[in-house]
Motif scaffolding. Structure first.
Motif, PDB file in Angstrom:
ATOM      1  N   ILE A  38       8.416  -7.491  -9.224  1.00  0.00           N
ATOM      2  CA  ILE A  38       8.035  -7.544  -7.809  1.00  0.00           C
ATOM      3  C   ILE A  38       9.198  -7.159  -6.897  1.00  0.00           C
ATOM      4  O   ILE A  38       8.988  -6.559  -5.841  1.00  0.00           O
ATOM      5  CB  ILE A  38       7.418  -8.898  -7.406  1.00  0.00           C
ATOM      6  CG1 ILE A  38       8.376 -10.048  -7.602  1.00  0.00           C
ATOM      7  CG2 ILE A  38       6.115  -9.128  -8.135  1.00  0.00           C
ATOM      8  CD1 ILE A  38       7.855 -11.381  -7.087  1.00  0.00           C
ATOM      9  N   MET A  39      10.428  -7.457  -7.313  1.00  0.00           N
ATOM     10  CA  MET A  39      11.576  -7.035  -6.513  1.00  0.00           C
ATOM     11  C   MET A  39      11.730  -5.513  -6.547  1.00  0.00           C
ATOM     12  O   MET A  39      12.025  -4.880  -5.527  1.00  0.00           O
ATOM     13  CB  MET A  39      12.860  -7.715  -6.992  1.00  0.00           C
ATOM     14  CG  MET A  39      12.886  -9.218  -6.774  1.00  0.00           C
ATOM     15  SD  MET A  39      12.579  -9.712  -5.055  1.00  0.00           S
ATOM     16  CE  MET A  39      13.935  -8.924  -4.220  1.00  0.00           C
ATOM     17  N   LYS A  41       9.330  -3.319  -6.932  1.00  0.00           N
ATOM     18  CA  LYS A  41       8.274  -2.772  -6.065  1.00  0.00           C
ATOM     19  C   LYS A  41       8.615  -2.965  -4.592  1.00  0.00           C
ATOM     20  O   LYS A  41       8.384  -2.083  -3.774  1.00  0.00           O
ATOM     21  CB  LYS A  41       6.935  -3.422  -6.387  1.00  0.00           C
ATOM     22  CG  LYS A  41       6.357  -2.960  -7.696  1.00  0.00           C
ATOM     23  CD  LYS A  41       4.998  -3.591  -7.960  1.00  0.00           C
ATOM     24  CE  LYS A  41       4.415  -3.083  -9.257  1.00  0.00           C
ATOM     25  NZ  LYS A  41       3.075  -3.647  -9.518  1.00  0.00           N
ATOM     26  N   HIS A  42       9.170  -4.126  -4.264  1.00  0.00           N
ATOM     27  CA  HIS A  42       9.544  -4.403  -2.885  1.00  0.00           C
ATOM     28  C   HIS A  42      10.583  -3.390  -2.384  1.00  0.00           C
ATOM     29  O   HIS A  42      10.441  -2.828  -1.298  1.00  0.00           O
ATOM     30  CB  HIS A  42      10.102  -5.824  -2.778  1.00  0.00           C
ATOM     31  CG  HIS A  42      10.653  -6.156  -1.440  1.00  0.00           C
ATOM     32  ND1 HIS A  42       9.860  -6.348  -0.332  1.00  0.00           N
ATOM     33  CD2 HIS A  42      11.934  -6.332  -1.023  1.00  0.00           C
ATOM     34  CE1 HIS A  42      10.624  -6.604   0.710  1.00  0.00           C
ATOM     35  NE2 HIS A  42      11.890  -6.607   0.316  1.00  0.00           N
ATOM     36  N   PHE A  43      11.611  -3.140  -3.188  1.00  0.00           N
ATOM     37  CA  PHE A  43      12.648  -2.195  -2.775  1.00  0.00           C
ATOM     38  C   PHE A  43      12.120  -0.763  -2.714  1.00  0.00           C
ATOM     39  O   PHE A  43      12.547   0.022  -1.862  1.00  0.00           O
ATOM     40  CB  PHE A  43      13.883  -2.303  -3.675  1.00  0.00           C
ATOM     41  CG  PHE A  43      14.675  -3.554  -3.400  1.00  0.00           C
ATOM     42  CD1 PHE A  43      15.211  -3.800  -2.157  1.00  0.00           C
ATOM     43  CD2 PHE A  43      14.851  -4.501  -4.401  1.00  0.00           C
ATOM     44  CE1 PHE A  43      15.931  -4.955  -1.898  1.00  0.00           C
ATOM     45  CE2 PHE A  43      15.565  -5.666  -4.160  1.00  0.00           C
ATOM     46  CZ  PHE A  43      16.111  -5.901  -2.894  1.00  0.00           C
ATOM     47  N   GLN A  45       9.110   0.030  -1.782  1.00  0.00           N
ATOM     48  CA  GLN A  45       8.385   0.072  -0.505  1.00  0.00           C
ATOM     49  C   GLN A  45       9.346   0.190   0.672  1.00  0.00           C
ATOM     50  O   GLN A  45       9.107   0.948   1.616  1.00  0.00           O
ATOM     51  CB  GLN A  45       7.507  -1.174  -0.327  1.00  0.00           C
ATOM     52  CG  GLN A  45       6.310  -1.189  -1.251  1.00  0.00           C
ATOM     53  CD  GLN A  45       5.534  -2.480  -1.151  1.00  0.00           C
ATOM     54  OE1 GLN A  45       5.974  -3.457  -0.516  1.00  0.00           O
ATOM     55  NE2 GLN A  45       4.373  -2.529  -1.786  1.00  0.00           N
ATOM     56  N   LEU A  46      10.439  -0.539   0.617  1.00  0.00           N
ATOM     57  CA  LEU A  46      11.440  -0.451   1.691  1.00  0.00           C
ATOM     58  C   LEU A  46      12.029   0.959   1.757  1.00  0.00           C
ATOM     59  O   LEU A  46      12.223   1.492   2.858  1.00  0.00           O
ATOM     60  CB  LEU A  46      12.566  -1.457   1.464  1.00  0.00           C
ATOM     61  CG  LEU A  46      12.245  -2.920   1.717  1.00  0.00           C
ATOM     62  CD1 LEU A  46      13.450  -3.785   1.377  1.00  0.00           C
ATOM     63  CD2 LEU A  46      11.820  -3.148   3.148  1.00  0.00           C
TER      64      LEU A  46
END
Length: 51
Positions: A38-39, A41-43, A45-46
């Motif tokens: 999930i981290m 994927k989060h990065f 997206q950022l």
């Protein structure tokens, strides 16, 4: 040769940890593996938002 992963200690609120555990189990992953996913994927997206 550098290790591919590093061990760390973090503090997570109990309700968040419970959600992470539930979702990790649904995907048949360890908590560590799920957090890493999930981290990542989060990065991603950022990075997309910054372009």
């Amino acid at each position: 040769m550098k290790p591919l992963k590093n061990k760390i200690s973090i503090t997570i609120d109990q309700p968040i940890l419970e959600k992470i555990k539930e979702r990790a189990e649904l995907q048949d992953r360890s908590v560590s593996s799920y957090i890493n996913l999930i981290m990542k994927k989060h990065f991603e997206q950022l990075d997309k938002k910054q372009k």
